[in-house]
Design a protein around this motif. Structure first.
Motif, PDB file in Angstrom:
ATOM      1  N   GLN A 302       0.833  -1.192   0.000  1.00 41.75           N
ATOM      2  CA  GLN A 302       0.000   0.000   0.000  1.00 41.75           C
ATOM      3  C   GLN A 302       0.872   1.249   0.000  1.00 41.75           C
ATOM      4  N   GLY A 334      -6.011   2.031  -2.045  1.00 44.28           N
ATOM      5  CA  GLY A 334      -4.726   1.538  -1.544  1.00 44.28           C
ATOM      6  C   GLY A 334      -3.913   2.522  -0.733  1.00 44.28           C
ATOM      7  N   ALA A 392       4.734   1.587  -2.139  1.00 43.39           N
ATOM      8  CA  ALA A 392       4.285   0.241  -1.762  1.00 43.39           C
ATOM      9  C   ALA A 392       5.429  -0.662  -1.339  1.00 43.39           C
TER      10      ALA A 392
END
Length: 570
Positions: A302, A334, A392
């Motif tokens: 994320q 996300g 991420a």
């Protein structure tokens, strides 16, 4: 390393001649001349090493307690003031020992295995120094701030130890002069040599009196009455570019955060600034299941936005609506937002106050209470607010300090979300209005506490010992002045008896005042008067609101029971 040692020594010397050493001076002076129970027959030589042992004990205990005291207490689950209370108990025991020789002999008994020819009658000196180090808290300055930050996070390296020891030595040198003076008086003055019993009793009474005074925080009252004649030196030290660079007051560099300086503040393109430092030292979590802690490792895959804020900070109040809007718009795509509440004022450390602020701003994302500024320091942060954008893979890709830059930050959030999942369906760009004032268009935030005010326009010295004020004939632009009786503290001011007034010259479209306590304030901005009730959680109250920025003067009459912290502007 040499530079750090010199800075520490200089900072310590300034502290060692400041008013905050006054409470311990009588004990230090008498410690040079008072002998232990077994040394009365050898007055000229018995106390030869005692002053040095007292100061050595003070240096050792102050250094250890400052660096690792908080860390050890946290690990042991003990209250933060247990070391202070231990020092007070030791002072009482030593004081009683000076008054009652038999009791001192009992205290010395555990040390009887040490060869007497090596220590003579000085065994009481070092424990006394250890006790003084535990209760002697110097006036806060830039050097002590850097040491405290390092100790609170456990990031203690050779440089920090050098800085701490040199600071402790510098602060102790003036005290050593007083201790040696006490010894010289004991050696040279016949009255001291022939009245050792009386001197010992006096020393014991003074030590017990110091301990009692510490229990009731009486030394703080003494410091308020004495002007801080070292403040100018402290300010010069704090303002020095060389000192700021050497101390890195924004946070000590470590293996986790060393690459953060590869990011440019407010960049319009993504950068790569190393793996995100860990979130550490959080006292309490809000908006998590059962108050469970947040670990950045759990967010791999994320995009993460870390927002450093404080609920009464006007800059944060204008920034948080953007963060809340991003959380609502991009959470399903996300984005994970984590708030780190790092207090600027003491009242911002209270969990119930922070919880009220979270509710008022409509924050649903996790918020950590960073009361020790551990995470703040681990990110080398310096500002409220501050945004750190993490991709991420857990790499910091963007840093933005202060207000503004929202469009660029949101654009980079969208870019990282698409990088993490090319198939993501992003919502439209948020349309939160940017209320950031133009640079120089408004009066800077105006703090009222003695340690942070920079634009006092009155004619009186702005310090704790000043209690009576009067408005000047002419108030400079962007300045404030006081009228009536006031009690000034380091973070706030409050009327000393009846109602008192504060007048402010400003340029802004909105003037707010951070207030706490219970009572009322009456606002007169030249267009009329209105009364505002103050109560509950300390927060900011709107005083003036206009359609466009303009210059003006506002006078606020503050009732007893109300604490005034600062003026903020929009």
């Amino acid at each position: 390393m040499i530079t750090l040692a010199l800075i520490g020594l200089l900072g310590g010397l300034i502290t060692g001649i400041s008013p905050c050493i006054l409470p311990v001076l009588p004990v230090i002076f008498l410690s040079g001349g008072a002998q232990s129970a077994s040394g009365a027959a050898d007055a000229p030589t018995a106390g030869r090493w005692r002053p040095y042992l007292v100061i050595a004990g003070l240096v050792v205990s102050f250094s250890v307690f400052t660096l690792i005291g908080s860390l050890l207490l946290a690990l042991l689950g003990l209250p933060q003031d247990v070391l202070r209370w231990a020092g007070i108990v030791v002072l009482v025991l030593i004081g009683v020992g000076l008054i009652v020789p038999r009791f001192e002999q009992l205290l010395e008994k555990p040390f009887s295995w040490i060869p007497r020819r090596n220590v003579g009658t000085e065994q009481g000196g070092f424990p006394l120094g250890l006790a003084l180090g535990a209760v002697y808290v110097p006036c806060a300055g830039p050097v002590l701030a850097a040491i405290t930050v390092a100790g609170s996070t456990g990031r203690i390296g050779v440089e920090t130890v050098v800085l701490t020891v040199s600071f402790a030595v510098g602060a102790a040198l003036p005290l050593l002069v007083f201790a040696l003076a006490g010894r010289r008086v004991a050696e040279r003055v016949k009255t001291f040599r022939t009245h050792q019993r009386g001197i010992r009793i006096t020393g014991g009474v003074v030590m017990i009196a110091l301990a009692v005074g510490l229990v009731f925080n009486l030394p703080q009252l003494l410091q308020r009455l004495v002007p801080d004649y070292t403040s100018a030196f402290q300010q010069e030290l704090a303002d020095s570019d060389e000192v700021t660079r050497a101390l890195d007051l924004g946070g000590l560099v470590n293996d986790e955060n060393a690459q953060l300086d590869q990011c440019t503040n407010g960049a319009v393109e993504l950068e790569s600034c190393g793996t995100a430092p860990s979130i550490t030292g959080i006292q309490q979590w809000f908006n998590t299941d059962g108050g469970a802690p947040v670990d950045l490792a759990d967010f791999r895959g994320q995009v993460v936005l870390i927002d450093f804020w404080a609920y009464s900070c006007i800059n944060c109040q204008r920034s948080i609506p953007h963060v809340v809007a991003w959380d609502e718009a991009y959470r399903d795509a996300g984005l994970a937002v984590v708030g780190i509440h790092s207090p600027e004022y003491a009242f911002e450390k209270e969990p119930r106050n922070v919880e009220a602020g979270i509710s008022a701003f409509g924050i649903d994302y996790p918020v950590g209470l960073d009361n020790s500024l551990a995470t703040w320091t681990n990110y080398r942060n310096r500002y409220w607010p501050a945004h750190y954008l993490i991709d991420a893979e857990g790499v910091v890709r963007h840093i933005s300090f202060g207000e503004g830059n929202y469009a660029a930050t949101e654009g980079l959030i969208r870019e990282l979300l698409q990088d993490a999942d090319p198939a993501v369906d992003l919502p439209p760009v948020t349309e939160q209005a940017d209320d950031t004032p133009e640079a120089g268009s408004t009066t800077p935030e105006t703090f009222l506490g003695t340690t942070k005010q920079v634009n006092f326009g009155g004619g009186e010295p702005y310090r704790r010992s000043t209690t009576d004020f009067a408005f000047p004939e002419d108030l400079p632009a962007d300045a404030f002045a006081l009228d009536g009786g006031w009690a000034l503290d380091t973070q706030s001011i409050t009327p000393g008896g009846g109602s008192a007034r504060v007048r402010l010259d400003f340029t802004a479209s909105e003037v707010r005042m951070v207030l706490g306590g219970d009572g009322t304030v009456v606002v007169d901005d030249g267009r009329g008067r209105r009364e505002i009730a103050v109560g509950g959680v300390p927060r900011s109250y709107e005083l003036v609101k206009t359609d466009a920025a303009a210059s003006g003067t506002v006078t606020v009459t503050v009732s007893p029971g109300v604490d005034a912290y600062s003026f903020t502007f929009g």
